[in-house]
Design an enzyme around this catalytic site. Structure first.
Site, PDB file in Angstrom:
ATOM      1  N   ARG A  97       0.742  -1.125   0.046  1.00 31.68           N
ATOM      2  CA  ARG A  97       0.027   0.033   0.234  1.00 31.68           C
ATOM      3  C   ARG A  97       0.790   1.183  -0.012  1.00 31.68           C
ATOM      4  N   LEU A 138      10.470  14.595   1.246  1.00 34.24           N
ATOM      5  CA  LEU A 138      10.368  15.762   2.183  1.00 34.24           C
ATOM      6  C   LEU A 138      11.426  15.402   3.164  1.00 34.24           C
ATOM      7  N   THR A 139      11.317  14.416   4.109  1.00 28.99           N
ATOM      8  CA  THR A 139      11.972  14.134   5.442  1.00 28.99           C
ATOM      9  C   THR A 139      13.658  14.274   5.201  1.00 28.99           C
ATOM     10  N   LEU A 247      -0.006  15.338   1.343  1.00 23.57           N
ATOM     11  CA  LEU A 247       0.022  14.405   2.608  1.00 23.57           C
ATOM     12  C   LEU A 247      -1.577  14.178   2.961  1.00 23.57           C
ATOM     13  N   ARG A 251      -2.511  10.701   3.587  1.00 25.09           N
ATOM     14  CA  ARG A 251      -3.018  10.291   5.040  1.00 25.09           C
ATOM     15  C   ARG A 251      -4.611   9.827   5.008  1.00 25.09           C
ATOM     16  N   LEU A 346      -3.374 -16.052  18.694  1.00 24.46           N
ATOM     17  CA  LEU A 346      -2.721 -17.247  18.062  1.00 24.46           C
ATOM     18  C   LEU A 346      -1.490 -17.753  18.776  1.00 24.46           C
ATOM     19  N   GLU A 371       4.024  10.007   7.823  1.00 22.80           N
ATOM     20  CA  GLU A 371       2.804  10.698   7.261  1.00 22.80           C
ATOM     21  C   GLU A 371       2.504  11.361   8.586  1.00 22.80           C
ATOM     22  N   THR A 373       3.666  11.619  12.826  1.00 25.31           N
ATOM     23  CA  THR A 373       3.653  10.427  14.037  1.00 25.31           C
ATOM     24  C   THR A 373       2.117  10.658  14.581  1.00 25.31           C
ATOM     25  N   HIS A 374       1.973   9.554  15.606  1.00 22.87           N
ATOM     26  CA  HIS A 374       0.489   9.540  16.181  1.00 22.87           C
ATOM     27  C   HIS A 374       0.679  10.913  17.111  1.00 22.87           C
TER      28      HIS A 374
HETATM   29  P1  TGC Z   1       2.271  25.584   9.723  1.00 24.34           P
HETATM   30  O1  TGC Z   1       2.742  26.705   9.794  1.00 24.34           O
HETATM   31  O2  TGC Z   1       1.129  24.911  10.616  1.00 24.34           O
HETATM   32  O3  TGC Z   1       1.747  25.266   8.113  1.00 24.34           O
HETATM   33  C1  TGC Z   1       2.584  25.803   7.119  1.00 24.34           C
HETATM   34  C2  TGC Z   1       1.772  26.071   5.729  1.00 24.34           C
HETATM   35  O4  TGC Z   1       1.078  24.710   5.520  1.00 24.34           O
HETATM   36  C3  TGC Z   1      -0.399  24.883   5.627  1.00 24.34           C
HETATM   37  N1  TGC Z   1      -0.838  23.602   5.893  1.00 24.34           N
HETATM   38  C4  TGC Z   1      -1.410  22.848   5.331  1.00 24.34           C
HETATM   39  N2  TGC Z   1      -1.765  22.702   3.880  1.00 24.34           N
HETATM   40  C5  TGC Z   1      -2.421  21.680   3.113  1.00 24.34           C
HETATM   41  N3  TGC Z   1      -2.530  20.669   3.854  1.00 24.34           N
HETATM   42  C6  TGC Z   1      -2.281  20.413   5.339  1.00 24.34           C
HETATM   43  N4  TGC Z   1      -2.592  19.269   6.166  1.00 24.34           N
HETATM   44  C7  TGC Z   1      -1.656  21.486   6.000  1.00 24.34           C
HETATM   45  N5  TGC Z   1      -1.332  21.989   7.423  1.00 24.34           N
HETATM   46  C8  TGC Z   1      -0.768  23.078   7.213  1.00 24.34           C
HETATM   47  C9  TGC Z   1      -0.575  26.253   6.532  1.00 24.34           C
HETATM   48  O5  TGC Z   1      -1.857  26.369   6.456  1.00 24.34           O
HETATM   49  C10 TGC Z   1       0.479  27.008   6.550  1.00 24.34           C
HETATM   50  O6  TGC Z   1       0.200  27.758   5.070  1.00 24.34           O
HETATM   51  P2  TGC Z   1       0.484  29.200   4.925  1.00 24.34           P
HETATM   52  O7  TGC Z   1       0.031  29.459   3.506  1.00 24.34           O
HETATM   53  O8  TGC Z   1       0.094  30.016   5.923  1.00 24.34           O
HETATM   54  O9  TGC Z   1       2.103  29.025   4.741  1.00 24.34           O
HETATM   55  O10 TGC Z   1       3.650  24.414   9.853  1.00 24.34           O
HETATM   56  P3  TGC Z   1       4.334  24.013  10.925  1.00 24.34           P
HETATM   57  O11 TGC Z   1       5.807  24.301  10.448  1.00 24.34           O
HETATM   58  O12 TGC Z   1       3.967  24.461  11.945  1.00 24.34           O
HETATM   59  O13 TGC Z   1       4.196  22.313  10.785  1.00 24.34           O
HETATM   60  C11 TGC Z   1       3.000  21.686  11.261  1.00 24.34           C
HETATM   61  C12 TGC Z   1       3.048  20.375  11.658  1.00 24.34           C
HETATM   62  C13 TGC Z   1       3.899  20.028  12.352  1.00 24.34           C
HETATM   63  C14 TGC Z   1       1.256  19.743  11.480  1.00 24.34           C
HETATM   64  C15 TGC Z   1       3.777  19.638   9.885  1.00 24.34           C
HETATM   65  O14 TGC Z   1       4.604  20.122   9.849  1.00 24.34           O
HETATM   66  C16 TGC Z   1       3.430  18.211   9.850  1.00 24.34           C
HETATM   67  O15 TGC Z   1       2.460  17.610   9.482  1.00 24.34           O
HETATM   68  N6  TGC Z   1       4.507  17.699  10.102  1.00 24.34           N
HETATM   69  C17 TGC Z   1       4.473  15.901  10.075  1.00 24.34           C
HETATM   70  C18 TGC Z   1       5.422  15.692   9.006  1.00 24.34           C
HETATM   71  C19 TGC Z   1       4.963  14.498   7.933  1.00 24.34           C
HETATM   72  O16 TGC Z   1       4.013  14.267   8.037  1.00 24.34           O
HETATM   73  N7  TGC Z   1       5.941  14.107   7.073  1.00 24.34           N
HETATM   74  C20 TGC Z   1       5.574  13.001   6.223  1.00 24.34           C
HETATM   75  C21 TGC Z   1       6.654  13.043   5.119  1.00 24.34           C
HETATM   76  S1  TGC Z   1       6.011  12.100   3.742  1.00 24.34           S
HETATM   77  C22 TGC Z   1       5.975  10.472   4.258  1.00 24.34           C
HETATM   78  O17 TGC Z   1       5.980  10.268   5.554  1.00 24.34           O
HETATM   79  C23 TGC Z   1       5.674   9.599   3.236  1.00 24.34           C
HETATM   80  S2  TGC Z   1       5.459   7.932   3.950  1.00 24.34           S
HETATM   81  C24 TGC Z   1       4.470   7.366   2.463  1.00 24.34           C
HETATM   82  C25 TGC Z   1       4.505   5.784   2.437  1.00 24.34           C
HETATM   83  O18 TGC Z   1       5.400   4.965   2.479  1.00 24.34           O
HETATM   84  O19 TGC Z   1       3.203   5.582   2.533  1.00 24.34           O
HETATM   85  P1  FAD Z   2      11.112  12.870  14.869  1.00 17.13           P
HETATM   86  O1  FAD Z   2      10.552  14.107  14.092  1.00 17.13           O
HETATM   87  O2  FAD Z   2      12.362  13.141  15.095  1.00 17.13           O
HETATM   88  O3  FAD Z   2      10.076  12.567  16.140  1.00 17.13           O
HETATM   89  C1  FAD Z   2      10.790  11.827  16.916  1.00 17.13           C
HETATM   90  C2  FAD Z   2       9.520  11.676  18.238  1.00 17.13           C
HETATM   91  O4  FAD Z   2       9.560  12.929  18.768  1.00 17.13           O
HETATM   92  C3  FAD Z   2       8.311  11.314  17.720  1.00 17.13           C
HETATM   93  O5  FAD Z   2       7.684  10.404  18.812  1.00 17.13           O
HETATM   94  C4  FAD Z   2       7.663  12.247  17.703  1.00 17.13           C
HETATM   95  O6  FAD Z   2       6.179  12.258  17.721  1.00 17.13           O
HETATM   96  C5  FAD Z   2       8.004  13.119  18.787  1.00 17.13           C
HETATM   97  N1  FAD Z   2       7.877  14.752  18.556  1.00 17.13           N
HETATM   98  C6  FAD Z   2       8.389  15.472  17.449  1.00 17.13           C
HETATM   99  N2  FAD Z   2       8.037  16.690  17.702  1.00 17.13           N
HETATM  100  C7  FAD Z   2       7.028  16.673  18.692  1.00 17.13           C
HETATM  101  C8  FAD Z   2       6.455  17.801  19.187  1.00 17.13           C
HETATM  102  N3  FAD Z   2       6.286  19.125  18.580  1.00 17.13           N
HETATM  103  N4  FAD Z   2       5.542  17.492  20.304  1.00 17.13           N
HETATM  104  C9  FAD Z   2       5.567  16.193  20.635  1.00 17.13           C
HETATM  105  N5  FAD Z   2       6.438  15.287  19.983  1.00 17.13           N
HETATM  106  C10 FAD Z   2       7.012  15.509  19.092  1.00 17.13           C
HETATM  107  N6  FAD Z   2       9.270  10.517   4.580  1.00 17.13           N
HETATM  108  C11 FAD Z   2       9.206  11.169   3.356  1.00 17.13           C
HETATM  109  O7  FAD Z   2       9.570  12.233   3.039  1.00 17.13           O
HETATM  110  N7  FAD Z   2       9.034  10.177   2.258  1.00 17.13           N
HETATM  111  C12 FAD Z   2       8.714   8.883   2.310  1.00 17.13           C
HETATM  112  O8  FAD Z   2       8.334   8.320   1.429  1.00 17.13           O
HETATM  113  C13 FAD Z   2       8.829   8.511   3.645  1.00 17.13           C
HETATM  114  N8  FAD Z   2       8.749   7.092   3.800  1.00 17.13           N
HETATM  115  C14 FAD Z   2       8.882   6.597   5.119  1.00 17.13           C
HETATM  116  C15 FAD Z   2       8.952   4.966   5.193  1.00 17.13           C
HETATM  117  C16 FAD Z   2       9.202   4.337   6.411  1.00 17.13           C
HETATM  118  C17 FAD Z   2       9.418   3.014   6.629  1.00 17.13           C
HETATM  119  C18 FAD Z   2       9.460   5.429   7.567  1.00 17.13           C
HETATM  120  C19 FAD Z   2       9.616   4.952   8.700  1.00 17.13           C
HETATM  121  C20 FAD Z   2       9.354   6.754   7.428  1.00 17.13           C
HETATM  122  C21 FAD Z   2       9.117   7.323   6.138  1.00 17.13           C
HETATM  123  N9  FAD Z   2       9.444   8.679   5.971  1.00 17.13           N
HETATM  124  C22 FAD Z   2       9.016   9.309   4.431  1.00 17.13           C
HETATM  125  C23 FAD Z   2       9.374   9.664   7.310  1.00 17.13           C
HETATM  126  C24 FAD Z   2       8.493  10.158   8.157  1.00 17.13           C
HETATM  127  O9  FAD Z   2       7.562  10.730   7.700  1.00 17.13           O
HETATM  128  C25 FAD Z   2       9.252  10.391   9.348  1.00 17.13           C
HETATM  129  O10 FAD Z   2       9.663   9.218   9.993  1.00 17.13           O
HETATM  130  C26 FAD Z   2       8.186  10.844  10.233  1.00 17.13           C
HETATM  131  O11 FAD Z   2       7.601  12.046   9.800  1.00 17.13           O
HETATM  132  C27 FAD Z   2       8.880  11.321  11.740  1.00 17.13           C
HETATM  133  O12 FAD Z   2      10.074  12.043  11.817  1.00 17.13           O
HETATM  134  P2  FAD Z   2      11.363  11.459  12.343  1.00 17.13           P
HETATM  135  O13 FAD Z   2      11.461  10.018  12.115  1.00 17.13           O
HETATM  136  O14 FAD Z   2      12.484  12.251  11.922  1.00 17.13           O
HETATM  137  O15 FAD Z   2      10.849  11.742  13.988  1.00 17.13           O
END
Ligand code: TGC
Ligand code: FAD
Length: 392
Positions: A97, A138-139, A247, A251, A346, A371, A373-374
């Site tokens: 997936r 992104l990360t 995202l 998500r 099991l 995408e 963390t929790h």
């Molecule tokens: P913040 O100041 O809140 O927002 C910056 C700008 O972004 C806008 N925005 C969004 N827009 C669209 N969709 C959303 N969900 C949005 N959330 C916020 C916001 O309105 C703002 O816009 P503007 O025009 O005012 O600049 O940003 P922040 O730096 O305080 O961060 C907020 C936070 C922590 C929620 C965000 O950074 C976050 O979601 N962090 C988690 C990172 C994450 O999810 N990484 C994923 C990496 S990719 C991945 O994991 C792929 S795995 C794929 C797989 O194998 O399935």
């Molecule tokens: P960190 O950000 O260092 O977090 C460590 C801990 O601190 C976590 O428990 C977190 O919840 C906690 N924490 C951080 N900030 C706060 C806060 N403000 N308040 C409270 N707690 C906090 N990324 C991509 O861009 N593209 C991909 O395709 C992709 N694929 C992935 C595939 C796998 C198998 C994995 C494991 C990860 C992948 N990622 C990808 C990255 C993924 O999105 C990150 O691992 C995730 O966003 C968390 O970042 P980190 O691992 O650096 O943890």
């Protein structure tokens, strides 16, 4: 591995909420997973290899760009069909997936939404057919939950951009032909760039030794003075909101996918509880085992209703990012808890590759982390309901 006897639980007749098209799409994906994924996936997970031979099948069931318009090679389906495909694929394996989520929501979606018409024509049909695979960078090593702090950057060199930096934990990176990469320009503004395999200075070393998502390939993206043609910049959206918008779509798919993993664990445990006898009766007759099963089906049913409703909101263009975040968090947490309980049901057999539960359990450790963390998703809900921002 045991034959795939999966029967999907539907305790509240959710099927009655689905259209004929939804059910056709869902059933085609379910049959494909039974035929082409279940028989091989345990072996690939044990070997820590992505089964590249399933790429064609993923494309055929519409898993690459389910909601991308047909003119670009997508399946042109609605958001509920998209979700159901993700549910069925993750019922087989979260890593498979992941491959589909990245391709659709993190590569095709930004090219479709933020790209030029030339970029759409060049990339989307090949990505939809699986001829090209994509990844999403992104990360970074020092910027995971806080992607806005990224240091990967590009400079305007007149006739091209010069890209430097590194991304980490990137799904599909080791084999992707195309990477959608997020980097800062000289003013510190985040933009998306399409980087292609073969560009000088671009490498994608694989990440080894994962105990989770072993059938998905993960790697780094390294950019050492990579010359990126100017026409590879995604021009129609910039800032952190651009990658975060992708995202939202991914998500949402994960929220459905996690239900699939939970359904598989529940179904396996239910069947086992009727077949396995101890103390002269099936273990399913013991109250403690029934409690586990009753709680599992309750949680799955709640998630099904929540997620179907979210799909309706998405179809109407009304779902908020915070609503999507809540469903991703709730459903993955629900699935990981069910996997843990089902594994216990099991006994010793639960830790073996004869059954899918331990693999789901380990996979979901990645799903609850990527995408967002929790805990990050808890804070997104916290911000939405209080108006107070824990991240600032
Ligand atoms: P913040 O100041 O809140 O927002 C910056 C700008 O972004 C806008 N925005 C969004 N827009 C669209 N969709 C959303 N969900 C949005 N959330 C916020 C916001 O309105 C703002 O816009 P503007 O025009 O005012 O600049 O940003 P922040 O730096 O305080 O961060 C907020 C936070 C922590 C929620 C965000 O950074 C976050 O979601 N962090 C988690 C990172 C994450 O999810 N990484 C994923 C990496 S990719 C991945 O994991 C792929 S795995 C794929 C797989 O194998 O399935
Ligand atoms: P960190 O950000 O260092 O977090 C460590 C801990 O601190 C976590 O428990 C977190 O919840 C906690 N924490 C951080 N900030 C706060 C806060 N403000 N308040 C409270 N707690 C906090 N990324 C991509 O861009 N593209 C991909 O395709 C992709 N694929 C992935 C595939 C796998 C198998 C994995 C494991 C990860 C992948 N990622 C990808 C990255 C993924 O999105 C990150 O691992 C995730 O966003 C968390 O970042 P980190 O691992 O650096 O943890």
């Amino acid at each position: 591995m045991k034959p795939d006897l999966f029967e999907a639980p539907d305790y509240y007749n959710i099927d009655e909420l689905l259209t004929e098209e939804h059910k056709l799409v869902r059933d085609a994906a379910r049959e494909w997973v039974k035929r082409d994924v279940s028989p091989i996936i345990e072996d690939y997970a044990q070997k820590a290899e992505f089964p590249e031979q399933i790429i064609g099948g993923l494309a055929e069931i519409g898993a690459f760009g389910p909601y991308i318009p047909e003119e670009y090679g997508g399946a042109g389906l609605d958001q509920i069909s998209y979700g159901l495909i993700m549910q069925e694929i993750e019922r087989g394996d979260s890593g498979v997936r992941s491959t589909a989520s990245v391709q659709s929501s993190l590569v095709m979606y930004p090219i479709w939404k933020y790209g030029t018409e030339e970029q759409r024509q060049k990339y989307l049909p090949k990505l939809a057919s699986g001829e090209w695979m994509g990844c999403f960078g992104l990360t970074e090593p020092d910027h995971g939950s806080n992607p806005g702090g990224m240091v990967t950057n590009f400079k305007n060199m007149g006739d091209h951009y010069l890209l430097n930096g590194a991304k980490m934990w990137i799904s599909n990176a080791p084999f992707a032909q195309v990477a959608v990469v997020w980097a800062k320009n000289e003013e510190g503004r985040i933009h998306g760039l399409i980087v292609e395999r073969g560009m000088e200075g671009f490498s994608t070393p694989e990440t080894h030794n994962k105990w989770s998502l072993r059938a998905s390939a993960t790697g780094e993206l390294i950019f050492d003075n990579v010359k990126v043609p100017k026409e590879n910049l995604l021009p129609n959206k910039s800032g952190l909101g651009a990658p975060l918008g992708c995202l939202d779509s991914a998500r949402y798919g994960i929220a459905w996918g996690a239900i699939g993993a939970a359904m598989d664990c529940y179904d396996t445990a239910l069947r086992y509880s009727k077949e396995r006898t101890q103390f002269g009766k099936p273990i399913g007759q013991f109250q403690l085992q029934q409690k586990k099963l009753a709680e599992m089906i309750t949680e799955i049913t709640k998630a099904q209703v929540l997620t179907w409703r979210l799909g309706v909101l998405r179809n109407d263009g009304k779902a908020t990012s915070a609503q999507i975040s809540m469903a991703k968090r709730n459903n993955v947490d629900m699935a990981i808890n069910i996997a843990r309980e089902a594994r216990q049901m099991l006994g010793g057999m639960g830790i073996t590759g004869e059954y899918s539960i331990m693999r789901h359990s380990m996979n979901l450790e990645s799903v609850i982390t990527y995408e967002g963390t929790h805990d990050i998703h808890l804070l997104i809900t916290g911000l939405d309901i209080t108006g107070l921002n824990a991240f600032k």
